[in-house]
Scaffold this motif. Sequence first.
Motif, PDB file in Angstrom:
ATOM      1  N   GLN A  35      -4.390   3.431  19.189  1.00 55.51           N
ATOM      2  CA  GLN A  35      -5.124   4.317  18.410  1.00 55.51           C
ATOM      3  C   GLN A  35      -6.487   3.926  18.077  1.00 55.51           C
ATOM      4  OE1 GLN A  35      -2.547   3.999  15.032  1.00 55.51           O
ATOM      5  NE2 GLN A  35      -1.100   5.445  15.638  1.00 55.51           N
ATOM      6  N   ASN A  36      -7.151   3.044  18.689  1.00 52.72           N
ATOM      7  CA  ASN A  36      -8.435   2.454  18.686  1.00 52.72           C
ATOM      8  C   ASN A  36      -8.744   2.389  17.135  1.00 52.72           C
ATOM      9  OD1 ASN A  36     -10.678   1.753  19.566  1.00 52.72           O
ATOM     10  ND2 ASN A  36     -11.732   3.487  19.398  1.00 52.72           N
ATOM     11  N   SER A  37      -7.843   1.653  16.215  1.00 55.19           N
ATOM     12  CA  SER A  37      -7.972   1.632  14.818  1.00 55.19           C
ATOM     13  C   SER A  37      -8.000   0.221  14.095  1.00 55.19           C
ATOM     14  CB  SER A  37      -6.808   2.174  13.940  1.00 55.19           C
ATOM     15  OG  SER A  37      -5.772   1.792  14.142  1.00 55.19           O
ATOM     16  N   HIS A  38      -8.952  -0.003  13.565  1.00 54.46           N
ATOM     17  CA  HIS A  38      -9.287  -1.345  12.924  1.00 54.46           C
ATOM     18  C   HIS A  38      -8.822  -1.407  11.423  1.00 54.46           C
ATOM     19  CE1 HIS A  38     -11.094  -5.454  12.594  1.00 54.46           C
ATOM     20  NE2 HIS A  38     -11.560  -4.755  11.593  1.00 54.46           N
ATOM     21  N   LEU A  39      -7.959  -2.370  11.115  1.00 56.00           N
ATOM     22  CA  LEU A  39      -7.616  -2.846   9.665  1.00 56.00           C
ATOM     23  C   LEU A  39      -7.904  -3.986   9.323  1.00 56.00           C
ATOM     24  CD1 LEU A  39      -3.737  -1.558  10.140  1.00 56.00           C
ATOM     25  CD2 LEU A  39      -5.718  -0.193   9.172  1.00 56.00           C
ATOM     26  N   SER A  40      -8.395  -4.305   8.214  1.00 56.97           N
ATOM     27  CA  SER A  40      -8.672  -5.711   7.733  1.00 56.97           C
ATOM     28  C   SER A  40      -8.354  -5.844   6.169  1.00 56.97           C
ATOM     29  CB  SER A  40     -10.172  -5.916   8.094  1.00 56.97           C
ATOM     30  OG  SER A  40     -10.960  -5.206   7.181  1.00 56.97           O
ATOM     31  N   TYR A  47       0.725  -8.465   1.300  1.00 51.63           N
ATOM     32  CA  TYR A  47       2.108  -8.642   0.774  1.00 51.63           C
ATOM     33  C   TYR A  47       3.141  -8.338   1.675  1.00 51.63           C
ATOM     34  CZ  TYR A  47      -0.437  -8.443  -3.582  1.00 51.63           C
ATOM     35  OH  TYR A  47      -1.177  -8.967  -4.700  1.00 51.63           O
ATOM     36  N   PHE A  48       4.205  -8.911   1.998  1.00 53.41           N
ATOM     37  CA  PHE A  48       5.175  -8.569   2.931  1.00 53.41           C
ATOM     38  C   PHE A  48       6.426  -8.073   2.217  1.00 53.41           C
ATOM     39  CE2 PHE A  48       2.630 -11.904   5.037  1.00 53.41           C
ATOM     40  CZ  PHE A  48       2.438 -11.371   6.294  1.00 53.41           C
ATOM     41  N   LEU A  57       3.934  -4.908   6.118  1.00 53.89           N
ATOM     42  CA  LEU A  57       2.825  -5.685   5.736  1.00 53.89           C
ATOM     43  C   LEU A  57       1.830  -4.823   5.047  1.00 53.89           C
ATOM     44  CD1 LEU A  57       1.049  -8.023   5.673  1.00 53.89           C
ATOM     45  CD2 LEU A  57       0.226  -7.457   7.763  1.00 53.89           C
ATOM     46  N   VAL A  58       1.533  -5.243   3.931  1.00 52.09           N
ATOM     47  CA  VAL A  58       0.883  -4.251   2.957  1.00 52.09           C
ATOM     48  C   VAL A  58      -0.401  -4.732   2.464  1.00 52.09           C
ATOM     49  CG1 VAL A  58       0.857  -2.749   0.788  1.00 52.09           C
ATOM     50  CG2 VAL A  58       3.032  -2.874   2.029  1.00 52.09           C
ATOM     51  N   CYS A  59      -1.547  -3.991   2.458  1.00 54.33           N
ATOM     52  CA  CYS A  59      -2.723  -4.589   1.997  1.00 54.33           C
ATOM     53  C   CYS A  59      -3.084  -3.725   0.735  1.00 54.33           C
ATOM     54  CB  CYS A  59      -4.009  -4.520   3.055  1.00 54.33           C
ATOM     55  SG  CYS A  59      -5.279  -5.000   2.741  1.00 54.33           S
ATOM     56  N   LYS A  60      -3.155  -4.131  -0.377  1.00 57.82           N
ATOM     57  CA  LYS A  60      -3.497  -3.782  -1.700  1.00 57.82           C
ATOM     58  C   LYS A  60      -4.910  -3.960  -1.739  1.00 57.82           C
ATOM     59  CE  LYS A  60       1.116  -3.795  -3.276  1.00 57.82           C
ATOM     60  NZ  LYS A  60       2.137  -3.651  -4.187  1.00 57.82           N
ATOM     61  N   SER A  61      -5.409  -3.051  -2.635  1.00 54.03           N
ATOM     62  CA  SER A  61      -6.820  -3.183  -3.251  1.00 54.03           C
ATOM     63  C   SER A  61      -6.747  -4.383  -4.253  1.00 54.03           C
ATOM     64  CB  SER A  61      -7.092  -1.836  -4.185  1.00 54.03           C
ATOM     65  OG  SER A  61      -8.438  -1.892  -4.871  1.00 54.03           O
ATOM     66  N   TRP A  70      -3.806  -0.084   3.255  1.00 53.59           N
ATOM     67  CA  TRP A  70      -3.149  -0.030   4.734  1.00 53.59           C
ATOM     68  C   TRP A  70      -1.672  -0.451   4.665  1.00 53.59           C
ATOM     69  CZ3 TRP A  70      -2.288  -4.289   7.323  1.00 53.59           C
ATOM     70  CH2 TRP A  70      -3.364  -5.523   7.081  1.00 53.59           C
ATOM     71  N   HIS A  71      -0.989  -0.016   5.613  1.00 50.52           N
ATOM     72  CA  HIS A  71       0.497  -0.964   5.646  1.00 50.52           C
ATOM     73  C   HIS A  71       0.745  -0.646   7.002  1.00 50.52           C
ATOM     74  CE1 HIS A  71       2.615   2.956   6.253  1.00 50.52           C
ATOM     75  NE2 HIS A  71       1.772   3.300   5.240  1.00 50.52           N
TER      76      HIS A  71
END
Length: 100
Positions: A35-40, A47-48, A57-61, A70-71
């Motif tokens: 998907q040529n996408s970048h998450l950080s 959080y798992f 795997l969830v990234c929260k603000s 993102w997750h």
Amino acid sequence: MLAEHRHFILPGESRLHADVTVSPVGELEVNILEQNSHLSGEFDQLYFYSEGKKTELVCKSQQQKDDVQWHLPLSSADARELAKLIELAEEEYEILMRDL
């Protein structure tokens, strides 16, 4: 410590490939190749959540903990490996800071 790199195949029908980098300064980077996408995200944002053989795997603000940035679905084995890499990076960073 150097950054650790892992390649995971995400569960589900799409079988996407994720290139994951665990940085010793407390950051995780994920590239979804197809998907040529970048998450950080920073370690304290991650959080798992496990359910059966899958783990999310969830990234929260940082400001609003209910706001999901993102997750990423992972197999439980890959999630355990990633959690261990994050834990080791945190420990090594703490040791480095104490030594300075």
